[in-house]
Design an enzyme around this catalytic site. Structure first.
Site, mmCIF file in Angstrom:
data_model
loop_
_atom_site.group_PDB
_atom_site.id
_atom_site.type_symbol
_atom_site.label_atom_id
_atom_site.label_comp_id
_atom_site.label_asym_id
_atom_site.label_seq_id
_atom_site.Cartn_x
_atom_site.Cartn_y
_atom_site.Cartn_z
ATOM 1 N N ARG A 59 0.821 -1.215 0.000
ATOM 2 C CA ARG A 59 0.000 0.000 0.000
ATOM 3 C C ARG A 59 0.857 1.268 0.000
ATOM 4 O O ARG A 59 0.427 2.333 -0.418
ATOM 5 C CB ARG A 59 -0.920 -0.019 1.220
ATOM 6 C CG ARG A 59 -2.042 0.993 1.138
ATOM 7 C CD ARG A 59 -3.020 0.852 2.287
ATOM 8 N NE ARG A 59 -2.426 1.196 3.541
ATOM 9 C CZ ARG A 59 -2.527 0.488 4.665
ATOM 10 N NH1 ARG A 59 -3.197 -0.641 4.687
ATOM 11 N NH2 ARG A 59 -1.951 0.882 5.780
ATOM 12 N N TYR A 112 -16.465 20.567 -10.424
ATOM 13 C CA TYR A 112 -16.985 19.232 -10.792
ATOM 14 C C TYR A 112 -18.000 18.767 -9.734
ATOM 15 O O TYR A 112 -17.711 18.806 -8.532
ATOM 16 C CB TYR A 112 -15.781 18.293 -10.876
ATOM 17 C CG TYR A 112 -16.092 16.829 -11.042
ATOM 18 C CD1 TYR A 112 -16.774 16.376 -12.173
ATOM 19 C CD2 TYR A 112 -15.689 15.891 -10.096
ATOM 20 C CE1 TYR A 112 -17.051 15.020 -12.330
ATOM 21 C CE2 TYR A 112 -15.956 14.544 -10.255
ATOM 22 C CZ TYR A 112 -16.637 14.126 -11.376
ATOM 23 O OH TYR A 112 -16.911 12.784 -11.532
ATOM 24 N N ASP A 184 -7.997 21.974 -9.426
ATOM 25 C CA ASP A 184 -8.284 20.790 -10.232
ATOM 26 C C ASP A 184 -7.825 21.102 -11.649
ATOM 27 O O ASP A 184 -8.403 21.939 -12.345
ATOM 28 C CB ASP A 184 -9.788 20.459 -10.195
ATOM 29 C CG ASP A 184 -10.104 19.151 -10.926
ATOM 30 O OD1 ASP A 184 -9.413 18.853 -11.918
ATOM 31 O OD2 ASP A 184 -11.047 18.444 -10.518
ATOM 32 N N LYS A 209 -8.546 10.954 -17.145
ATOM 33 C CA LYS A 209 -8.885 11.649 -18.395
ATOM 34 C C LYS A 209 -7.683 11.648 -19.356
ATOM 35 O O LYS A 209 -7.433 10.655 -19.995
ATOM 36 C CB LYS A 209 -9.373 13.070 -18.113
ATOM 37 C CG LYS A 209 -10.328 13.198 -16.932
ATOM 38 C CD LYS A 209 -11.627 12.455 -17.137
ATOM 39 C CE LYS A 209 -12.488 12.583 -15.893
ATOM 40 N NZ LYS A 209 -13.578 11.669 -15.810
HETATM 41 C C1 LIG Z 1 -12.712 17.981 -13.451
HETATM 42 C C2 LIG Z 1 -12.844 16.612 -12.871
HETATM 43 N N1 LIG Z 1 -12.235 16.351 -11.702
HETATM 44 C C3 LIG Z 1 -12.327 15.131 -11.126
HETATM 45 C C4 LIG Z 1 -13.044 14.119 -11.725
HETATM 46 C C5 LIG Z 1 -13.145 12.785 -11.045
HETATM 47 O O1 LIG Z 1 -12.369 11.829 -11.697
HETATM 48 P P1 LIG Z 1 -12.655 10.274 -11.540
HETATM 49 O O2 LIG Z 1 -13.832 9.972 -12.387
HETATM 50 O O3 LIG Z 1 -11.395 9.626 -11.977
HETATM 51 O O4 LIG Z 1 -12.951 10.021 -10.088
HETATM 52 C C6 LIG Z 1 -13.668 14.336 -12.951
HETATM 53 C C7 LIG Z 1 -14.433 13.263 -13.602
HETATM 54 O O5 LIG Z 1 -15.168 13.457 -14.564
HETATM 55 C C8 LIG Z 1 -13.591 15.625 -13.524
HETATM 56 O O6 LIG Z 1 -14.218 15.917 -14.673
#
Ligand SMILES: Cc1ncc(COP(=O)(O)O)c(C=O)c1O
Length: 392
Positions: A59, A112, A184, A209
């Site tokens: 881990r 988000y 983010d 992504k």
């Molecule tokens: C801007 C943004 N941050 C975080 C996330 C979360 O990512 P995950 O789906 O890998 O948890 C997303 C997912 O669509 C996102 O668009």
């Protein structure tokens, strides 16, 4: 191999960072270690934590995870990077690591959705108060900072609505009050924008992504400056965050081609955005790289490019007409997520989510991800979709 790797450019970072072939028989990619148990050679080493190597329990990480984290660290100009199981856990771990009961968190209203829900529905139960701010706030953020404000959480462009925000101005105010700043940075992939170079404490990404880039694995990254790295690393460990070796391999493999992919996403995306703008069905295109976009000047100043995700607003269609368009697309899939090689299109409704600002547009907001297909085929697919919209 040569050891002079300082100040190398991003495409070289993406290609070489985190790889040490001659520590592994010349094999180009780092090996994938599947490991939970790691053995201690003697009782003396077992009893003496100082004698443990950095690999002592699965881990805690393996050479596979360290190699990928090192690559992200170099890409994001960070001190160190913590990996988490997905983008959302990167967001939650980052915030948890620097808050406590009584903390106040400022979060952009354009964040988000699940990041917002984590704050409003979950962390609020533990005495952390969240307040959402208008993404256009800039240095006025100072008027919202309290004695208890611990974190400002930014995201640009905004999820679904694609507003830019003046991240450097917000960071400047945060620093005056010793407030931690988290960005983010998923949309820019850590490639088109460098939050830590602007003074942010952390840059989080859903590596799911653009880093992974192939719609086949979930991963989160928290790139930290020196002031925050240890706290975040400790929080991630205590929260039980861990990442599977095969997913790390996919993320590291995806990262090698990210620069090339992002440039193509950008080129295709801008072409489609301009075409959409010329269409009578489209009222507005939400893309910061278009000169008429309200966020364009900030985007041009702070970012070096645009990825393939943006929005547009159509005249409000009936449900039947929208279904007639959406159900028969050749290339645009309907699905959450984005950042893979393929194009996606979904209708979204930002109106009920916002609290600090009103999203008062009339019409149907669409989120579009432009993939790596031939752009003429994508435009033809959208054109046929608009025809079906009219027919219904
Ligand atoms: C801007 C943004 N941050 C975080 C996330 C979360 O990512 P995950 O789906 O890998 O948890 C997303 C997912 O669509 C996102 O668009």
């Amino acid at each position: 191999m040569a050891s002079n790797t300082k100040n190398r450019h991003d495409d070289t970072v993406l290609t070489h960072a985190g790889r040490k072939p001659f520590e592994n028989k010349g094999i180009v990619n780092p090996p994938v270690y599947h490991a939970s148990t790691i053995l201690f050679p003697t009782l003396e080493v077992y009893n003496n934590p100082a004698a443990h190597t950095d690999v002592f329990y699965g881990r805690r990480g393996t050479p596979t995870t360290f190699a990928f984290a090192d690559a992200v660290t170099e890409l994001e100009r960070a001190h160190g990077t913590v990996l988490t199981s997905c983008g959302l856990s990167a967001v939650t771990t980052a915030v948890l690591s620097v808050t406590e009961a009584g903390s106040h968190v400022l979060m952009t209203d354009s964040v988000y959705g699940p990041s917002r829900n984590f704050m409003s529905k979950f962390l609020s139960r533990f005495g952390v108060e969240v307040e959402y701010y208008d993404p256009a706030i800039g240095s006025e953020i100072s008027s919202l900072i309290r004695n208890t404000t611990k974190v400002i959480f930014m995201e640009a462009p905004g999820s679904w609505t694609f507003e830019m925000q003046d991240i450097p101005a917000i960071i400047k105010e945060a620093k005056k009050h010793n407030v931690i700043t988290i960005v983010d940075n998923t949309w820019a992939g850590g490639y088109f924008f460098k939050p830590l170079e602007h003074g942010a404490d952390m840059s989080v990404q859903a590596a799911t992504k653009y880093i992974v880039g192939h719609s086949d694995a979930l991963m989160g990254t928290i790139a930290c400056n020196e002031a925050t790295y240890k706290r975040v690393d400790e929080a991630a460990y205590l929260l039980g965050n861990s990442v599977g070796p095969d997913d790390v391999y996919l993320a590291a493999r995806g990262m090698r081609s990210m620069g090339t992919r992002l440039r193509q996403h950008q080129e295709n995306g801008i072409k489609v955005a301009k075409w959409l703008k010329s269409r009578p069905e489209v009222k507005q295109v939400l893309h910061p790289a278009l000169p008429e976009d309200p966020g364009h000047e900030i985007w041009k100043r702070d970012f070096t490019g645009a990825s393939g995700l943006f929005g547009f607003i159509m005249e409000q269609p009936s449900t039947e007409a929208l279904a007639n368009m959406m159900d028969h697309m050749n290339y645009f899939g309907m699905g959450f997520s984005w950042g893979g090689f393929e194009s996606l299109l979904i209708p979204v409704d930002p109106r009920p989510i916002r609290t600090a600002t009103n999203w008062e547009v009339e019409g149907q907001t669409m989120r579009i991800h432009i993939g790596l297909e031939d752009v003429d085929d994508l435009i033809a697919d959208l054109e046929a979709g608009f025809e079906r919209l009219k027919q219904a």
